[in-house]
Design a protein around this motif. Structure first.
Motif, PDB file in Angstrom:
ATOM      1  N   ALA A 126       0.801  -1.229   0.000  1.00  0.00           N
ATOM      2  CA  ALA A 126       0.000   0.000   0.000  1.00  0.00           C
ATOM      3  C   ALA A 126       0.832   1.277   0.000  1.00  0.00           C
ATOM      4  O   ALA A 126       0.429   2.272  -0.606  1.00  0.00           O
ATOM      5  N   PHE A 127       1.963   1.289   0.703  1.00  0.00           N
ATOM      6  CA  PHE A 127       2.772   2.501   0.854  1.00  0.00           C
ATOM      7  C   PHE A 127       4.239   2.192   0.597  1.00  0.00           C
ATOM      8  O   PHE A 127       4.724   1.119   0.953  1.00  0.00           O
ATOM      9  N   GLY A 128       4.946   3.146  -0.007  1.00  0.00           N
ATOM     10  CA  GLY A 128       6.373   2.998  -0.228  1.00  0.00           C
ATOM     11  C   GLY A 128       7.107   4.300   0.047  1.00  0.00           C
ATOM     12  O   GLY A 128       6.596   5.388  -0.253  1.00  0.00           O
ATOM     13  N   ARG A 140      22.267   5.952   5.787  1.00  0.00           N
ATOM     14  CA  ARG A 140      21.849   4.606   5.410  1.00  0.00           C
ATOM     15  C   ARG A 140      20.607   4.752   4.537  1.00  0.00           C
ATOM     16  O   ARG A 140      19.543   5.152   5.015  1.00  0.00           O
ATOM     17  N   ARG A 141      20.771   4.433   3.260  1.00  0.00           N
ATOM     18  CA  ARG A 141      19.687   4.628   2.294  1.00  0.00           C
ATOM     19  C   ARG A 141      18.883   3.346   2.130  1.00  0.00           C
ATOM     20  O   ARG A 141      19.460   2.259   2.020  1.00  0.00           O
ATOM     21  N   SER A 142      17.561   3.475   2.078  1.00  0.00           N
ATOM     22  CA  SER A 142      16.708   2.302   1.946  1.00  0.00           C
ATOM     23  C   SER A 142      15.421   2.653   1.221  1.00  0.00           C
ATOM     24  O   SER A 142      15.032   3.826   1.120  1.00  0.00           O
ATOM     25  N   LEU A 143      14.767   1.622   0.719  1.00  0.00           N
ATOM     26  CA  LEU A 143      13.388   1.705   0.245  1.00  0.00           C
ATOM     27  C   LEU A 143      12.576   0.799   1.168  1.00  0.00           C
ATOM     28  O   LEU A 143      12.975  -0.340   1.429  1.00  0.00           O
ATOM     29  N   GLN A 144      11.435   1.306   1.647  1.00  0.00           N
ATOM     30  CA  GLN A 144      10.649   0.555   2.616  1.00  0.00           C
ATOM     31  C   GLN A 144       9.187   0.541   2.181  1.00  0.00           C
ATOM     32  O   GLN A 144       8.621   1.578   1.832  1.00  0.00           O
ATOM     33  N   PHE A 145       8.590  -0.663   2.206  1.00  0.00           N
ATOM     34  CA  PHE A 145       7.236  -0.856   1.701  1.00  0.00           C
ATOM     35  C   PHE A 145       6.359  -1.459   2.792  1.00  0.00           C
ATOM     36  O   PHE A 145       6.785  -2.354   3.533  1.00  0.00           O
ATOM     37  N   PHE A 146       5.100  -0.995   2.857  1.00  0.00           N
ATOM     38  CA  PHE A 146       4.187  -1.352   3.931  1.00  0.00           C
ATOM     39  C   PHE A 146       2.819  -1.714   3.373  1.00  0.00           C
ATOM     40  O   PHE A 146       2.432  -1.255   2.297  1.00  0.00           O
ATOM     41  N   ASP A 147       2.079  -2.526   4.143  1.00  0.00           N
ATOM     42  CA  ASP A 147       0.722  -2.859   3.740  1.00  0.00           C
ATOM     43  C   ASP A 147      -0.246  -1.799   4.272  1.00  0.00           C
ATOM     44  O   ASP A 147       0.167  -0.786   4.852  1.00  0.00           O
ATOM     45  N   LYS A 148      -1.543  -2.018   4.090  1.00  0.00           N
ATOM     46  CA  LYS A 148      -2.540  -1.013   4.460  1.00  0.00           C
ATOM     47  C   LYS A 148      -2.576  -0.738   5.953  1.00  0.00           C
ATOM     48  O   LYS A 148      -3.035   0.325   6.382  1.00  0.00           O
ATOM     49  N   SER A 149      -2.098  -1.687   6.762  1.00  0.00           N
ATOM     50  CA  SER A 149      -2.087  -1.484   8.208  1.00  0.00           C
ATOM     51  C   SER A 149      -0.799  -0.809   8.686  1.00  0.00           C
ATOM     52  O   SER A 149      -0.639  -0.569   9.884  1.00  0.00           O
ATOM     53  N   GLY A 150       0.113  -0.525   7.750  1.00  0.00           N
ATOM     54  CA  GLY A 150       1.389   0.082   8.130  1.00  0.00           C
ATOM     55  C   GLY A 150       2.428  -0.915   8.577  1.00  0.00           C
ATOM     56  O   GLY A 150       3.474  -0.545   9.120  1.00  0.00           O
ATOM     57  N   THR A 151       2.178  -2.210   8.323  1.00  0.00           N
ATOM     58  CA  THR A 151       3.134  -3.268   8.663  1.00  0.00           C
ATOM     59  C   THR A 151       4.096  -3.461   7.498  1.00  0.00           C
ATOM     60  O   THR A 151       3.675  -3.535   6.342  1.00  0.00           O
ATOM     61  N   ALA A 152       5.382  -3.554   7.799  1.00  0.00           N
ATOM     62  CA  ALA A 152       6.379  -3.687   6.741  1.00  0.00           C
ATOM     63  C   ALA A 152       6.212  -5.004   5.995  1.00  0.00           C
ATOM     64  O   ALA A 152       6.072  -6.058   6.611  1.00  0.00           O
ATOM     65  N   VAL A 153       6.244  -4.937   4.662  1.00  0.00           N
ATOM     66  CA  VAL A 153       6.240  -6.156   3.857  1.00  0.00           C
ATOM     67  C   VAL A 153       7.618  -6.431   3.256  1.00  0.00           C
ATOM     68  O   VAL A 153       7.976  -7.593   3.046  1.00  0.00           O
TER      69      VAL A 153
END
Length: 369
Positions: A126-128, A140-153
């Motif tokens: 849902a979010f990136g 420290r560079r990263s890409l982070q992706f989360f579901d609709k509940s804000g839990t990291a996928v």
């Protein structure tokens, strides 16, 4: 403009009030510093999701990305070798390597690289965000992706040998127009209640279990009979699922490390499954954490959150395939371990011997041959 193949197509809700975001950011930083917590634990300590805390820093060290997740992931090979991280509540799987051989069919993706082996379920994303975290050694560079509940996928971190210019170009390409801090998330779904055992045709379920020709048929078997994974293991044909102690994971990893046995380690969540294939060398137990600490692969697993552990045996066209499967208190998979093998190959005898030692008795395995 979003590609029609992307999972997220609905308009996003209005952002939280700036005052609320400011308070969240301040409280998160205070708790994290005072209690010396990792981001995920600090978010939990103040009663919000990790995704909400990341979104609170949009406009500072965080860039919101457009939800074009398929295009983003399939652009990652340009970054070279990175660290891919997939986790659930009880296990963290960290693997170094390049993203390679990426493809998708609708919202289901594959990454079939030699080192990064991924199964991707984009409909859960849902979010990136692109995140730059100051450390003693620089950003420290990263890409982070989360579901609709804000839990990291899924998360991707640059290493010292990664292509920073390619990362910057990717972030610029997928940067969202709206960089307002904060994010609204949905409540996490409660686990579905199990169908009572009395309502399951156990004889038919066991017959179809024994008729499987591929381990991938197991998920369809669960759907067909409306059983949870934990329930399926309880109702398995005789000799095909044996309950073992949670400490079996330590026995297995120590045994594999001592014999240089190549294994497969699966850790996932609703949005991603990440797989390591190869030997494990350095096993360390630190409190409740069982750890693999190898140069290109780290596993961190909370043994105290393992509710049940099972040695499971499934028929395939190549013969029986065996695994150690760890479930949490809600019956969700924490991690699964297999002997390394390719399709068309029989299961390794040394892997079977390891599972005999894990089970603590040879008779159970022999009885189901």
């Amino acid at each position: 403009m979003m590609n029609a193949q992307n999972a997220t197509s609905t308009a996003r809700p209005a952002f939280p009030a700036l005052a609320d975001v400011t308070r969240l950011r301040s409280e998160f930083q205070r708790v994290k510093t005072e209690q010396k917590l990792r981001d995920r634990d600090a978010a939990a300590a103040i009663g919000v999701s990790e995704g909400e805390t990341v979104a609170a820093f949009v406009g500072e060290n965080v860039v919101r990305l457009r939800p074009e997740f398929i295009e983003i992931v399939e652009s990652l090979p340009a970054l070279g070798r990175v660290m891919a991280l997939t986790r659930n509540a009880a296990a963290v799987h960290e693997k170094d390597g390049p993203y390679e051989k990426l493809s998708h069919d609708g919202t289901v993706g594959l990454g079939l690289g030699k080192e990064l082996d991924l199964r991707i379920f984009y409909h859960q994303w849902a979010f990136g965000y692109a995140v730059e975290t100051p450390t003693e050694n620089g950003l420290r560079r990263s890409l982070q992706f989360f579901d609709k509940s804000g839990t990291a996928v899924h998360k991707m971190f640059l290493r010292e040998h990664s292509d920073v210019a390619a990362y910057d170009a990717l972030v610029a390409r997928f940067r969202a127009d709206d960089q307002t801090p904060g994010e609204h998330v949905a409540p996490a779904h409660a686990p579905k209640a199990e169908t009572p055992d009395a309502d399951i045709d156990v004889a038919a379920f066991q017959r179809d279990w024994l008729a499987m020709t591929d381990t991938h048929e197991f998920f369809e078997l669960l759907k067909r009979y409306g059983v949870s994974r934990a329930q399926a293991l309880r109702l398995a044909p005789e000799g095909h699922a044996q309950r073992v102690p949670a400490s079996a994971v330590r026995t297995l990893l120590d045994d594999a490390a001592g014999t240089d046995l190549p294994i497969m380690v699966f850790v996932g969540n609703a949005g991603m499954l990440q797989i390591h294939t190869g030997p494990v060398k350095t096993i360390r137990v630190m409190g409740p954490w069982v750890n693999v600490l190898d140069p290109d692969f780290n596993l961190h697993l909370r043994e105290d959150l393992v509710d049940t552990a099972w040695v499971v045996r499934k028929p395939t066209a190549d013969g029986i395939v065996s695994s150690l499967e760890l479930l949490d208190a809600e019956g969700m998979v924490i991690a699964m371990f297999f002997g390394a093998r390719k399709p068309g190959q029989a299961e390794r005898e040394d892997w079977r011997e390891t599972l005999v030692r894990v089970q603590g008795t040879q008779g159970v395995v022999e009885a189901s041959e």
